[in-house]
Design an enzyme around this catalytic site. Structure first.
Site, PDB file in Angstrom:
ATOM      1  CG  ASP A   1     -43.945  78.954 -16.912  1.00 40.85           C
ATOM      2  OD1 ASP A   1     -44.218  80.014 -16.294  1.00 40.85           O
ATOM      3  OD2 ASP A   1     -42.789  78.677 -17.298  1.00 40.85           O
TER       4      ASP A   1
ATOM      5  CE  LYS B   1     -45.052  85.373 -13.157  1.00 43.61           C
ATOM      6  NZ  LYS B   1     -44.297  84.176 -13.618  1.00 43.61           N
TER       7      LYS B   1
ATOM      8  CD  GLU C   1     -42.904  81.271 -11.805  1.00 40.25           C
ATOM      9  OE1 GLU C   1     -41.746  81.718 -11.692  1.00 40.25           O
ATOM     10  OE2 GLU C   1     -43.863  81.945 -12.215  1.00 40.25           O
TER      11      GLU C   1
ATOM     12  CG  ASP D   1     -36.806  81.007 -13.054  1.00 39.97           C
ATOM     13  OD1 ASP D   1     -36.398  81.411 -14.166  1.00 39.97           O
ATOM     14  OD2 ASP D   1     -38.011  80.843 -12.800  1.00 39.97           O
TER      15      ASP D   1
HETATM   16  P1  ADP Z   1     -39.697  84.153 -18.415  1.00 35.04           P
HETATM   17  O1  ADP Z   1     -39.628  83.161 -17.308  1.00 35.04           O
HETATM   18  O2  ADP Z   1     -39.317  85.536 -18.009  1.00 35.04           O
HETATM   19  O3  ADP Z   1     -40.995  84.103 -19.146  1.00 35.04           O
HETATM   20  P2  ADP Z   1     -38.017  82.454 -20.147  1.00 35.04           P
HETATM   21  O4  ADP Z   1     -37.652  81.428 -19.167  1.00 35.04           O
HETATM   22  O5  ADP Z   1     -38.927  82.053 -21.244  1.00 35.04           O
HETATM   23  O6  ADP Z   1     -38.538  83.795 -19.469  1.00 35.04           O
HETATM   24  O7  ADP Z   1     -36.643  83.026 -20.768  1.00 35.04           O
HETATM   25  C1  ADP Z   1     -36.620  83.984 -21.763  1.00 35.04           C
HETATM   26  C2  ADP Z   1     -35.212  84.473 -21.927  1.00 35.04           C
HETATM   27  O8  ADP Z   1     -34.356  83.386 -22.274  1.00 35.04           O
HETATM   28  C3  ADP Z   1     -35.068  85.499 -23.020  1.00 35.04           C
HETATM   29  O9  ADP Z   1     -34.294  86.595 -22.543  1.00 35.04           O
HETATM   30  C4  ADP Z   1     -34.316  84.748 -24.121  1.00 35.04           C
HETATM   31  O10 ADP Z   1     -33.507  85.613 -24.910  1.00 35.04           O
HETATM   32  C5  ADP Z   1     -33.465  83.812 -23.297  1.00 35.04           C
HETATM   33  N1  ADP Z   1     -32.981  82.675 -24.096  1.00 35.04           N
HETATM   34  C6  ADP Z   1     -33.733  81.777 -24.758  1.00 35.04           C
HETATM   35  N2  ADP Z   1     -32.946  80.901 -25.400  1.00 35.04           N
HETATM   36  C7  ADP Z   1     -31.668  81.247 -25.136  1.00 35.04           C
HETATM   37  C8  ADP Z   1     -30.386  80.734 -25.520  1.00 35.04           C
HETATM   38  N3  ADP Z   1     -30.268  79.691 -26.327  1.00 35.04           N
HETATM   39  N4  ADP Z   1     -29.283  81.354 -25.049  1.00 35.04           N
HETATM   40  C9  ADP Z   1     -29.396  82.429 -24.244  1.00 35.04           C
HETATM   41  N5  ADP Z   1     -30.552  82.958 -23.853  1.00 35.04           N
HETATM   42  C10 ADP Z   1     -31.691  82.387 -24.297  1.00 35.04           C
HETATM   43 MG    MG Z   2     -40.148  81.669 -16.038  1.00 27.28          MG
END
Ligand code: ADP
Ligand code: MG
Length: 626
Positions: A25, A87, A186, A208
């Protein structure tokens, strides 16, 4: 279309040998790698037991690039050399980047072939190279954990990624020394992780909400086939925005000045993020903000307050949800399963609102940050040949309509958006002028009626059309989009089968913002577009009338018309020419009718004359049976 088993020439392995494969991913904020081990798909940790790799790369003059958390931590100290959210730049051209540029603090330099490069202390690097650095780290992690070389990987991409963005992702994989078996959407990966491809037929929504982006996809499962019915989203909405909202709130509470400087801001964002994550599991959290004068501010934030602050933002995600449903021709109640993806779906308010909206409990048993990588791993395991009995069918859609420019700068849609690929559609066109032997074709992408409002993809010409009267040639234009989303266009004159074709490869694709804007515009301007379309149509009709009238007058006007008739026709034609310049389609229409009326007896005389001419030298019997 069954997927083929991949086997490199000369590398055939014994049938029962387990081949090492991984799903990746490659996220905007975080990236992960997963693999199927002993029948279970799981994400692979680094040496510190962390599964997420921050998608951040820091370049320096005299050392190898640093990837991940360590790079993220220096982002504010060394912003120009620390590349995050790369990205967003994948598959974009220099001009595209200028638009996103305001949000990304990098220095861009144009590279060869118009690809933008990021100017860093470690040299000028392309987005593809930056992504390859991230992929390299994941490759090493996987190979160390699995104890061998990876034979193939599946990398995930957003469903709306166009051809150029997919190509760039594939290139990054190749650059990192990976054998990219396939790029997988995705949302589809998330559905596969939940085994929905094995389950009942029906509609699935994938919600998502990541760090900086929101995507909603509606999938349809039919006889084991996944089809993306529609996608929508907001490329500037995610967890980072929640952090900023909280940081602003804290600035008010702790009376911190707007221009407090980036060290203070970074601290605020860090505190906000910690508070946000705490509130995902508890009802309130204590907050301490260190102030620049050495003192501190302490306070408490309840989930209720948090929900109030972030309510509008959560509500904003439901707008694309409605649009995706509408595009798919469905209601919320038609959705059988909802899958939660992205770290921000841990926020309880998000879960509540999504549950209410779809009137169903979303699936969230699999860690929303890891679910995409897990699905990709399952897919990679099959593609690399570890499960010879399983075959998976995955389909994709075209994110924006493909069409062709017709007379008057109008875009005629040939393949409407959200059509599943591979697909082929054809439409017939004709010539505009008598004796026309060439026709230029302009391939465009977008939802608007006027070509100027769409994206130009390619131009080519069909030559050697046999000369015929206007409207007699039959030119069949065929659009073909293959399973990888590549478009080719063929034009063929049917009566003489003269052919011309082109493979359309957009050099940089559309930015997701562009897609968003184009969709929004097509809705907002539906009324204008209708009027514009009518105007263009009347203008084209006017040109056609004036053109043929002029040709006729030159040919036999003097012979067949007396002065009074000629003056009446000339006056009507002059009036039409005048109206043609304006933008009142009704007036043009009336003027056309006036010309037709003024010249009706002239036209009749010409027809009689041409019949007499055609019959000259023939006996009436010659015409009887033809
Ligand atoms: P991306 O797909 O953009 O790479 P992710 O799916 O990894 O992102 O999500 C990252 C986001 O999720 C960040 O903004 C992070 O602060 C948020 N996040 C991670 N854990 C938590 C949580 N426990 N509660 C709220 N937000 C969260
Ligand atoms: Mg993602």
């Amino acid at each position: 279309m069954a997927l083929l088993q991949i086997s490199e020439p000369g590398q055939s392995t014994a049938p029962h040998e387990h081949r090492l494969a991984a799903g990746i991913d490659l996220g905007t904020t975080n990236s992960l790698v997963a693999s199927v081990r002993s029948g279970v798909a799981e994400t692979l940790p680094d040496n510190n037991d962390g599964h997420l790799l921050a998608s951040v790369v820091r370049y320096s003059a005299d050392a190898e690039p640093v990837v991940g958390q360590a790079a993220l931590e220096t982002a504010t100290e060394d912003p120009l050399n620390t590349i995050a959210s790369v990205k967003r730049l994948m598959g974009r051209g220099v001009d595209d980047v200028k638009h996103i540029g305001t949000r990304l603090p990098y220095e861009f330099v144009p590279g060869s072939s118009g690809m933008p490069l990021l100017h860093t202390a470690g040299g000028d690097v392309s987005p593809v190279e930056v992504s390859a650095e991230i992929l390299r780290v994941l490759k090493v992690r996987a190979e160390e954990t699995l104890g061998g070389e990876l034979q193939g990987v599946v990398i995930t991409v957003p469903a709306y990624f166009d051809d150029a963005q997919r190509q760039a992702t594939r290139d990054a994989g190749r650059l990192a020394g990976l054998n990219v078996l396939r790029l997988l959407n995705e949302p589809t990966a998330a559905a596969v992780a939940y085994g929905l491809d094995q389950g009942a037929e029906g509609h699935v929504a994938i919600y998502d909400l990541g760090g900086g982006t929101f995507d909603i996809s509606i999938l349809k499962l039919n006889k084991g086939v996944f089809e993306v019915l529609s996608t929508a989203g907001d490329s500037a909405l995610g967890g980072d925005d929640i952090d900023r909202l909280l940081a602003n709130w804290l600035m008010q509470q702790a009376v911190i000045a707007e221009d407090a400087g980036h060290v203070q801001m970074r601290h605020l964002l860090q505190v906000s993020r910690t508070a946000k994550e705490a509130l995902s599991i508890s009802d309130s959290t204590d907050i301490r903000v260190d102030l620049q004068d050495g003192s501190g501010w302490t306070g408490t934030l309840t989930r209720e307050q948090f929900n109030e602050l972030t309510g509008t933002l959560v509500e904003k995600t439901l707008i694309p949800c409605r649009r995706a449903l509408r595009d798919a021709g469905l209601r919320a109640s038609d959705i059988g399963s909802v899958v939660m993806v992205g770290g921000s779906t841990r926020v309880p308010l998000v879960r509540e609102r999504v549950t209410e909206f779809f009137a169903t409990e979303p699936m969230q048993d699999i860690d929303p940050e890891r679910v995409v990588a897990v699905g990709a791993a399952i897919q990679a395991d099959i593609l690399v040949g570890n499960k010879p009995d399983e075959e998976v069918l995955l389909l994709d859609v075209i994110p924006l309509s493909l069409g062709i420019e017709t007379m008057g700068g109008l875009a005629e849609k040939i393949i409407p958006r959200n059509t599943t690929i591979p697909t082929a559609r054809a439409q017939e066109f004709t010539t505009f002028k008598d004796g026309q032997t060439a026709m230029s074709l302009h391939v465009v992408q977008g939802e608007r009626d006027l070509v100027d409002d769409c994206r130009s993809l390619a131009k080519f010409e069909l030559h050697d059309i046999p000369p015929m009267v206007a409207g007699a040639a039959r030119i069949k234009v065929t659009f073909q989009v293959d399973a990888d989303g590549l478009l080719s266009v063929t034009a063929e004159e049917q009566t003489q089968s003269v052919k011309s074709s082109i493979e359309v490869k957009p050099s940089y694709g559309l930015s997701d913002n562009e897609i968003e804007t184009m969709l929004r515009d097509s809705m907002e301007h539906a009324g204008d577009d209708r009027d514009n379309r009518r105007l263009r149509e009347e203008q084209v009709a006017a040109d056609r009338v004036l053109e043929s009238l002029h040709a006729a007058l030159v040919a036999d006007g003097d012979r067949l018309l007396d002065d009074t008739e000629r003056r009446a026709i000339d006056a009507a034609a002059a009036r039409l020419e005048e109206k043609r310049k304006g933008d009142d389609y009704r007036a043009i229409k009336q003027a056309i009718e006036a010309v037709e009326n003024a010249s009706s007896s002239y036209v009749e005389r010409r027809m009689n004359a041409s019949i007499r001419e055609a019959m000259a030298g023939h006996r009436v019997d010659d015409f009887k049976s033809s």
